[in-house]
Design a protein around this motif. Sequence first.
Motif, PDB file in Angstrom:
ATOM      1  N   GLY A  10       0.799  -1.218   0.000  1.00 31.09           N
ATOM      2  CA  GLY A  10       0.000   0.000   0.000  1.00 31.09           C
ATOM      3  C   GLY A  10       0.831   1.267   0.000  1.00 31.09           C
ATOM      4  O   GLY A  10       0.308   2.361   0.194  1.00 31.09           O
ATOM      5  N   ALA A  11       2.138   1.126  -0.224  1.00 30.89           N
ATOM      6  CA  ALA A  11       3.012   2.294  -0.269  1.00 30.89           C
ATOM      7  C   ALA A  11       2.890   3.029  -1.601  1.00 30.89           C
ATOM      8  O   ALA A  11       3.158   4.232  -1.682  1.00 30.89           O
ATOM      9  N   THR A  12       2.481   2.292  -2.645  1.00 31.17           N
ATOM     10  CA  THR A  12       2.278   2.891  -3.959  1.00 31.17           C
ATOM     11  C   THR A  12       0.934   2.429  -4.516  1.00 31.17           C
ATOM     12  O   THR A  12       0.380   1.419  -4.091  1.00 31.17           O
ATOM     13  N   THR A  40      -2.835  11.255   0.426  1.00 31.66           N
ATOM     14  CA  THR A  40      -3.143  11.027  -0.995  1.00 31.66           C
ATOM     15  C   THR A  40      -3.735   9.654  -1.280  1.00 31.66           C
ATOM     16  O   THR A  40      -4.276   9.431  -2.362  1.00 31.66           O
ATOM     17  N   ALA A  41      -3.650   8.744  -0.332  1.00 33.77           N
ATOM     18  CA  ALA A  41      -4.087   7.362  -0.569  1.00 33.77           C
ATOM     19  C   ALA A  41      -5.596   7.205  -0.442  1.00 33.77           C
ATOM     20  O   ALA A  41      -6.238   7.833   0.383  1.00 33.77           O
ATOM     21  N   VAL A  42      -6.141   6.338  -1.290  1.00 33.48           N
ATOM     22  CA  VAL A  42      -7.536   5.920  -1.217  1.00 33.48           C
ATOM     23  C   VAL A  42      -7.525   4.452  -0.816  1.00 33.48           C
ATOM     24  O   VAL A  42      -6.921   3.621  -1.501  1.00 33.48           O
ATOM     25  N   ASP A  43      -8.165   4.133   0.306  1.00 34.69           N
ATOM     26  CA  ASP A  43      -8.234   2.762   0.803  1.00 34.69           C
ATOM     27  C   ASP A  43      -9.233   1.975  -0.039  1.00 34.69           C
ATOM     28  O   ASP A  43     -10.392   2.366  -0.151  1.00 34.69           O
ATOM     29  N   LEU A  44      -8.796   0.887  -0.629  1.00 33.57           N
ATOM     30  CA  LEU A  44      -9.653   0.065  -1.485  1.00 33.57           C
ATOM     31  C   LEU A  44     -10.292  -1.099  -0.737  1.00 33.57           C
ATOM     32  O   LEU A  44     -10.919  -1.960  -1.338  1.00 33.57           O
ATOM     33  N   GLY A  45     -10.126  -1.138   0.563  1.00 33.38           N
ATOM     34  CA  GLY A  45     -10.767  -2.171   1.374  1.00 33.38           C
ATOM     35  C   GLY A  45      -9.972  -3.464   1.438  1.00 33.38           C
ATOM     36  O   GLY A  45      -9.062  -3.705   0.651  1.00 33.38           O
ATOM     37  N   GLU A  46     -10.329  -4.284   2.392  1.00 33.92           N
ATOM     38  CA  GLU A  46      -9.660  -5.571   2.576  1.00 33.92           C
ATOM     39  C   GLU A  46      -9.945  -6.491   1.398  1.00 33.92           C
ATOM     40  O   GLU A  46     -11.073  -6.587   0.924  1.00 33.92           O
ATOM     41  N   ARG A  47      -8.924  -7.157   0.930  1.00 30.27           N
ATOM     42  CA  ARG A  47      -9.052  -8.170  -0.124  1.00 30.27           C
ATOM     43  C   ARG A  47      -8.421  -9.451   0.376  1.00 30.27           C
ATOM     44  O   ARG A  47      -7.548  -9.443   1.244  1.00 30.27           O
ATOM     45  N   VAL A  95      -4.906 -15.114   2.629  1.00 30.93           N
ATOM     46  CA  VAL A  95      -4.427 -14.016   3.462  1.00 30.93           C
ATOM     47  C   VAL A  95      -5.114 -12.727   3.048  1.00 30.93           C
ATOM     48  O   VAL A  95      -5.546 -12.575   1.902  1.00 30.93           O
ATOM     49  N   SER A  96      -5.203 -11.819   3.999  1.00 28.46           N
ATOM     50  CA  SER A  96      -5.780 -10.509   3.729  1.00 28.46           C
ATOM     51  C   SER A  96      -4.688  -9.549   3.299  1.00 28.46           C
ATOM     52  O   SER A  96      -3.542  -9.645   3.746  1.00 28.46           O
ATOM     53  N   TRP A  97      -5.069  -8.620   2.442  1.00 29.79           N
ATOM     54  CA  TRP A  97      -4.188  -7.505   2.124  1.00 29.79           C
ATOM     55  C   TRP A  97      -5.051  -6.274   1.920  1.00 29.79           C
ATOM     56  O   TRP A  97      -6.267  -6.386   1.736  1.00 29.79           O
ATOM     57  N   PHE A  98      -4.465  -5.120   2.009  1.00 31.81           N
ATOM     58  CA  PHE A  98      -5.220  -3.876   2.023  1.00 31.81           C
ATOM     59  C   PHE A  98      -4.657  -2.923   0.967  1.00 31.81           C
ATOM     60  O   PHE A  98      -3.835  -2.052   1.285  1.00 31.81           O
ATOM     61  N   PRO A  99      -5.097  -3.088  -0.279  1.00 30.31           N
ATOM     62  CA  PRO A  99      -4.564  -2.255  -1.362  1.00 30.31           C
ATOM     63  C   PRO A  99      -5.002  -0.804  -1.231  1.00 30.31           C
ATOM     64  O   PRO A  99      -6.041  -0.493  -0.642  1.00 30.31           O
ATOM     65  N   ARG A 100      -4.167   0.074  -1.787  1.00 29.37           N
ATOM     66  CA  ARG A 100      -4.479   1.495  -1.824  1.00 29.37           C
ATOM     67  C   ARG A 100      -4.190   2.025  -3.221  1.00 29.37           C
ATOM     68  O   ARG A 100      -3.463   1.410  -3.993  1.00 29.37           O
TER      69      ARG A 100
END
Length: 112
Positions: free
Chosen positions: A31-33, A45-52, A61-66
């Motif tokens: 989620g750094a980029t 500047t980041a928009v949280d796209l929710g848990e995937r 496993v869960s990850w949290f893209p931005r």
Amino acid sequence: MPSDTVSASDNALTLLPLPEFNSLSQAQVRGATCVWDGVPLTAETAVDLGERRVRRITERVSWFPRACRPCALKQAMDALLEHGQSCEQCVDDSSLCPVGLTLTRAIREARR
């Protein structure tokens, strides 16, 4: 593509399709980029796209893209356009389609 059932409590941005997990860099996964264009992100500047959830070898496993706002907005608009072209409810009365309404909410969330 978005599912046909969407709860009102869902983060609307979780409906956006993402690039293939295995094609992402470590920075994108962390989620750094931005997951789409790789632009560095900050808390502002980041928009949280929710848990995937993703399958990794023998477990999920869960990850949290931005994403950056321009990419999140473009993806939300593209998803709404694609959905609307194939949804009978959206053609008849888009205000009654839960997926269409949620994608419209995703556009608003990306603009904030």
